[in-house]
Enzyme design. Structure first.
Site, PDB file in Angstrom:
ATOM      1  N   TRP A  27       0.849  -1.186   0.000  1.00 19.70           N
ATOM      2  CA  TRP A  27       0.000   0.000   0.000  1.00 19.70           C
ATOM      3  C   TRP A  27       0.885   1.236   0.000  1.00 19.70           C
ATOM      4  CZ3 TRP A  27      -4.206  -1.941  -1.456  1.00 19.70           C
ATOM      5  CH2 TRP A  27      -4.733  -3.098  -0.887  1.00 19.70           C
ATOM      6  N   VAL A  30       0.495   3.792   2.904  1.00 14.71           N
ATOM      7  CA  VAL A  30       0.804   3.345   4.266  1.00 14.71           C
ATOM      8  C   VAL A  30       2.190   2.712   4.314  1.00 14.71           C
ATOM      9  CG1 VAL A  30       0.085   1.849   6.165  1.00 14.71           C
ATOM     10  CG2 VAL A  30      -1.644   3.000   4.769  1.00 14.71           C
ATOM     11  N   CYS A  31       2.329   1.528   3.727  1.00 10.80           N
ATOM     12  CA  CYS A  31       3.566   0.742   3.797  1.00 10.80           C
ATOM     13  C   CYS A  31       4.759   1.466   3.183  1.00 10.80           C
ATOM     14  CB  CYS A  31       3.398  -0.600   3.085  1.00 10.80           C
ATOM     15  SG  CYS A  31       2.008  -1.574   3.653  1.00 10.80           S
ATOM     16  N   VAL A  32       4.502   2.360   2.247  1.00  8.26           N
ATOM     17  CA  VAL A  32       5.575   3.102   1.593  1.00  8.26           C
ATOM     18  C   VAL A  32       5.701   4.508   2.171  1.00  8.26           C
ATOM     19  CG1 VAL A  32       6.371   4.035  -0.616  1.00  8.26           C
ATOM     20  CG2 VAL A  32       5.390   1.741  -0.516  1.00  8.26           C
TER      21      VAL A  32
END
Length: 137
Positions: A27, A30-32
């Site tokens: 995502w 979020v994750c990045v």
């Protein structure tokens, strides 16, 4: 959600001694975005591999990319990263693996490389040791 909140993750990055980091994730927003913003704040140079990220919508992905770019991240693509690592087609130890990836995953670029390779091998003198159209045998 935020790998930069994991002490073990950050410790592994610090132990590497490197200040340039490639980031990709499931995502983008979020994750990045979360670890990217924090890593930049902590003095790291972040490259987000944009075509290796996604999100629940194109809008979410695009807005997350805008956010990380505004924070100082540099957007790159998987092909640009791979070819920067390859640096020169004369690096024979990785040539075949890179060419397999290019031909199978990078569309017109892969087709163009195959076309150029065929012409190059066809133009070589017969005793040059260059295999002429090996895939046609």
């Amino acid at each position: 959600m935020n790998s930069w909140d994991d002490r073990n993750f950050v410790a592994a990055i610090e132990k590497s001694g490197r200040k340039k980091i490639l980031i990709a994730g499931l995502w983008t927003e979020v994750c990045v975005a979360f670890p990217t913003v924090q890593a930049i704040h902590d003095g790291y140079e972040i490259y987000v591999v944009e075509d290796c990220c996604g999100d629940v919508s194109q809008l979410a992905h695009d807005n997350a990319m805008k956010r990380v770019i505004q924070a100082g991240a540099k957007p790159v693509t998987s092909m640009s990263v791979m070819l920067e690592w390859q640096r020169d087609w004369a690096h024979k130890e990785t040539y075949d693996a890179v060419m397999d990836i290019v031909k199978n995953h990078y569309g017109a670029y892969g087709i163009g490389v195959e076309y150029a390779t065929q012409w190059y091998t066809a133009l070589q003198p017969r005793n040059s040791g260059v295999r002429r159209f090996p895939h046609l045998r």
